[in-house]
Design a protein around this motif. Sequence first.
Motif, PDB file in Angstrom:
ATOM      1  N   ASP A  98       1.625  -5.295   4.130  1.00 52.15           N
ATOM      2  CA  ASP A  98       0.680  -6.102   4.906  1.00 52.15           C
ATOM      3  C   ASP A  98       0.679  -7.524   4.359  1.00 52.15           C
ATOM      4  O   ASP A  98       1.211  -7.787   3.278  1.00 52.15           O
ATOM      5  CB  ASP A  98      -0.740  -5.549   4.782  1.00 52.15           C
ATOM      6  CG  ASP A  98      -0.939  -4.234   5.528  1.00 52.15           C
ATOM      7  OD1 ASP A  98       0.071  -3.580   5.847  1.00 52.15           O
ATOM      8  OD2 ASP A  98      -2.096  -3.868   5.761  1.00 52.15           O
TER       9      ASP A  98
ATOM     10  N   GLN B 214      -5.809  -9.862   8.548  1.00 47.18           N
ATOM     11  CA  GLN B 214      -4.829  -9.038   7.846  1.00 47.18           C
ATOM     12  C   GLN B 214      -3.955  -8.332   8.863  1.00 47.18           C
ATOM     13  O   GLN B 214      -4.455  -7.801   9.863  1.00 47.18           O
ATOM     14  CB  GLN B 214      -5.521  -8.011   6.942  1.00 47.18           C
ATOM     15  CG  GLN B 214      -4.533  -7.158   6.139  1.00 47.18           C
ATOM     16  CD  GLN B 214      -5.206  -6.351   5.042  1.00 47.18           C
ATOM     17  OE1 GLN B 214      -6.198  -6.805   4.462  1.00 47.18           O
ATOM     18  NE2 GLN B 214      -4.676  -5.173   4.747  1.00 47.18           N
ATOM     19  N   LEU B 215      -2.666  -8.336   8.597  1.00 46.20           N
ATOM     20  CA  LEU B 215      -1.723  -7.751   9.536  1.00 46.20           C
ATOM     21  C   LEU B 215      -0.784  -6.814   8.803  1.00 46.20           C
ATOM     22  O   LEU B 215      -0.309  -7.126   7.694  1.00 46.20           O
ATOM     23  CB  LEU B 215      -0.916  -8.847  10.235  1.00 46.20           C
ATOM     24  CG  LEU B 215      -1.775  -9.840  11.020  1.00 46.20           C
ATOM     25  CD1 LEU B 215      -1.737 -11.200  10.354  1.00 46.20           C
ATOM     26  CD2 LEU B 215      -1.327  -9.945  12.460  1.00 46.20           C
ATOM     27  N   HIS B 216      -0.548  -5.678   9.427  1.00 44.12           N
ATOM     28  CA  HIS B 216       0.444  -4.732   8.897  1.00 44.12           C
ATOM     29  C   HIS B 216       1.810  -5.131   9.454  1.00 44.12           C
ATOM     30  O   HIS B 216       1.991  -5.310  10.663  1.00 44.12           O
ATOM     31  CB  HIS B 216       0.102  -3.306   9.320  1.00 44.12           C
ATOM     32  CG  HIS B 216       1.163  -2.331   8.952  1.00 44.12           C
ATOM     33  ND1 HIS B 216       1.478  -2.028   7.651  1.00 44.12           N
ATOM     34  CD2 HIS B 216       2.009  -1.595   9.726  1.00 44.12           C
ATOM     35  CE1 HIS B 216       2.457  -1.149   7.624  1.00 44.12           C
ATOM     36  NE2 HIS B 216       2.808  -0.865   8.870  1.00 44.12           N
TER      37      HIS B 216
ATOM     38  N   THR C 284       6.657  -0.452   7.297  1.00 45.15           N
ATOM     39  CA  THR C 284       6.726   0.548   6.243  1.00 45.15           C
ATOM     40  C   THR C 284       8.178   0.613   5.774  1.00 45.15           C
ATOM     41  O   THR C 284       9.091   0.758   6.601  1.00 45.15           O
ATOM     42  CB  THR C 284       6.258   1.920   6.745  1.00 45.15           C
ATOM     43  OG1 THR C 284       4.918   1.803   7.209  1.00 45.15           O
ATOM     44  CG2 THR C 284       6.338   2.953   5.634  1.00 45.15           C
TER      45      THR C 284
ATOM     46  N   TYR D  26       0.833  -1.210   0.000  1.00 46.36           N
ATOM     47  CA  TYR D  26       0.000   0.000   0.000  1.00 46.36           C
ATOM     48  C   TYR D  26       0.868   1.259   0.000  1.00 46.36           C
ATOM     49  O   TYR D  26       2.010   1.256   0.493  1.00 46.36           O
ATOM     50  CB  TYR D  26      -0.851   0.059   1.270  1.00 46.36           C
ATOM     51  CG  TYR D  26      -1.945  -0.961   1.417  1.00 46.36           C
ATOM     52  CD1 TYR D  26      -3.231  -0.671   1.010  1.00 46.36           C
ATOM     53  CD2 TYR D  26      -1.684  -2.191   2.019  1.00 46.36           C
ATOM     54  CE1 TYR D  26      -4.268  -1.598   1.189  1.00 46.36           C
ATOM     55  CE2 TYR D  26      -2.696  -3.119   2.200  1.00 46.36           C
ATOM     56  CZ  TYR D  26      -3.990  -2.814   1.787  1.00 46.36           C
ATOM     57  OH  TYR D  26      -5.011  -3.728   1.979  1.00 46.36           O
TER      58      TYR D  26
ATOM     59  N   ILE E  91      -9.294  -1.730   6.445  1.00 49.72           N
ATOM     60  CA  ILE E  91      -9.138  -2.384   5.144  1.00 49.72           C
ATOM     61  C   ILE E  91      -9.944  -1.645   4.082  1.00 49.72           C
ATOM     62  O   ILE E  91      -9.464  -1.387   2.961  1.00 49.72           O
ATOM     63  CB  ILE E  91      -9.573  -3.858   5.224  1.00 49.72           C
ATOM     64  CG1 ILE E  91      -8.598  -4.660   6.112  1.00 49.72           C
ATOM     65  CG2 ILE E  91      -9.645  -4.485   3.841  1.00 49.72           C
ATOM     66  CD1 ILE E  91      -9.036  -6.077   6.401  1.00 49.72           C
TER      67      ILE E  91
ATOM     68  N   VAL F  25      -4.995  -5.366  11.326  1.00 55.46           N
ATOM     69  CA  VAL F  25      -5.697  -4.351  10.540  1.00 55.46           C
ATOM     70  C   VAL F  25      -7.191  -4.633  10.634  1.00 55.46           C
ATOM     71  O   VAL F  25      -7.641  -5.737  10.301  1.00 55.46           O
ATOM     72  CB  VAL F  25      -5.242  -4.371   9.070  1.00 55.46           C
ATOM     73  CG1 VAL F  25      -5.997  -3.314   8.261  1.00 55.46           C
ATOM     74  CG2 VAL F  25      -3.737  -4.149   8.979  1.00 55.46           C
TER      75      VAL F  25
ATOM     76  N   ASP G 253       3.639   0.678   2.718  1.00 56.72           N
ATOM     77  CA  ASP G 253       3.187  -0.187   3.810  1.00 56.72           C
ATOM     78  C   ASP G 253       3.120  -1.617   3.280  1.00 56.72           C
ATOM     79  O   ASP G 253       2.587  -1.852   2.185  1.00 56.72           O
ATOM     80  CB  ASP G 253       1.794   0.223   4.288  1.00 56.72           C
ATOM     81  CG  ASP G 253       1.815   1.463   5.161  1.00 56.72           C
ATOM     82  OD1 ASP G 253       2.918   1.868   5.569  1.00 56.72           O
ATOM     83  OD2 ASP G 253       0.736   2.027   5.434  1.00 56.72           O
TER      84      ASP G 253
END
Length: 622
Positions: A92, A112-114, A117, A29, A57, A52, A90
């Motif tokens: 994820d 979903q996991l971040h 960055t 992202y 999302i 997330v 980012d």
Amino acid sequence: MRNIFKGSLKGYVCEDCREEISEVEILIYHPYKRTNTAAQAATNEKDDFRFVSKDEIKQRAELLVYKAKTDAKGNFAIEIDERYLDASFDVDFVCGSVPPKHPKPKKNEIVQLHIATISIREELAKQAKDQNYRWEYAIAYKWWCYIRGHFFDAWTICGHLMNCRTNTPIANAKVTAMDADFLTDDNLGTATTDSNGHFRIDYTSADFKKTFLSPWINVETDPNFLSFQSGPDVYFKAELAGTQLIDETKANARKNVGYCLCVNLCSDVNVVNPDDPNFPSAWTGIGNAFSSSYGSSSYDFDADGYAGSGKHVIYSIIRLTGQAALKSASGNPIEYRFRISDTTAPNNTASLAESNFTKIVGVTPGLFYPSIVSKLTRKVYSFILNDIFVYSDQSDFDAEGWFDVNHAIERTLTAVGLTPADLALYNIIEEDTLISLNTTALTTAPNVPGGIKAGQNIPAANKIGLEKFAIRFEIREVINKAANIFGVIGGNGKTLNSVIMNNNPIYRQLSFKELDETSLCSPISGTIHARYTVYHPYLSGCSLHLNNNSHSVERDISDGVINTLPAVDERTNNSSQLNNPPADMTRCTYTLKLYSSTRKHNGDYGDSDGGTPLEQIFFYEA
């Protein structure tokens, strides 16, 4: 020029147990609610791991730039457009499954996991310098275990199986994890250790919630059932080709473990790698009970030569235990021997001079006793010759008493129709015994002569004297035996300066005063008295027990002599009253039993010399 961003995603199950996160979707992202700066990318990469939410999302949908999928090794690659080379992104991922291929998350949740960055230009620059470089992210085990367990019901045990003394790994062993339950213990799974002794067992909560109504009703039946804990209580079994390495029970269970359990198991059984030059050689003990050292531990010898906290003396056939490599670092055979000295010294003083040790096991007649020194277990199961026990034999010694275990193994293989080359088909399991020694060939003290009657003291001239011996362990590398060239091995010269030994039986006599003075076949009445003599220089204890046939009388006799403490070498009484006032003995047949024991021990078992009581039967006429 194509700009390929290469990455890798892994997760820790334990601090030393990592796995590739395969076949999950990687999402790239534009930064969410952040300015696009490399400085923030560097800061956020370490600290920004988080879940997330569904709302986020949706809000970030328009910021999505790239998608990729990890392969079987957790690797992925994305081609970056020129216009994004100075961008920060980012990263994820959507966790749709976890190794080893657990089903989709419960209730079809989107997990979903971040991750972080990152600065694309910095990563591509690193890859340009090193073609093997990949940006790698490893999820900390606390996070990854939670994700696996909470969303996928994936429970894992990662561990190592090592030798307790050498800390070397044990390979090819089968390790089984059990859950201790109030009703029936559950088998959580079995795994085979690799060359590093590492094993991994994967299971689900269904494996430890089994009941007699499963699969319709599953619940964790914790042995501490009032605590209502949800995790399993795990203990382990391990074996190698039929040899038990670990044999834990419910008492050893690790209580209410979490999604990931990290364990280090160790076994006292030595699995020998004949090509391992780092395998330490040492004489360490006598049997399983005693160390071959002077010290303050409960199994060490004291300065005088008594063994362990019970001040035992050594008797019968003893196993001189420890370990010895088959070969040296240079590939030469290793031999060892044991020598005995009649001259002794306190164990807390310097080792006796080598010249004192004039008796040699394998040379001096009677000292050597055959025993199992090794076990060969087939690496791949076979219906025949799967386990071969290697016994020591007189032919394995040379003229100077040096024992060659390599010769013993080759002799054993040949005897069962194999060749020395077939050794490669087997694991070598050391049975802990280096050599067995027959101590009766050392002790010479005469037994107490017969004729001393019950109730009489043992004359001083007939008492058994103290006998001590010293034991020395020697080990060497055989470089060229014909040329008499040998190398020095660590552990050579280990000496126990003083070991007290005794092989004399207990002297016991038992009778009744009233029968001695009349007829041995006559019924007796009134107050009756026992006569007894019990003697041994290392007497541990003795007791008298009286009972009649109906067991209406059933008691130990306490006369102030038989059960006195501290223990002495002799218990003698010429008139020990058996009746309890008022007259409690009814008309019946009675048995009087004299029990006794000594402090003799062979390192594995205590003396059974007094195990069978001496009995006298009489008829009491009320």
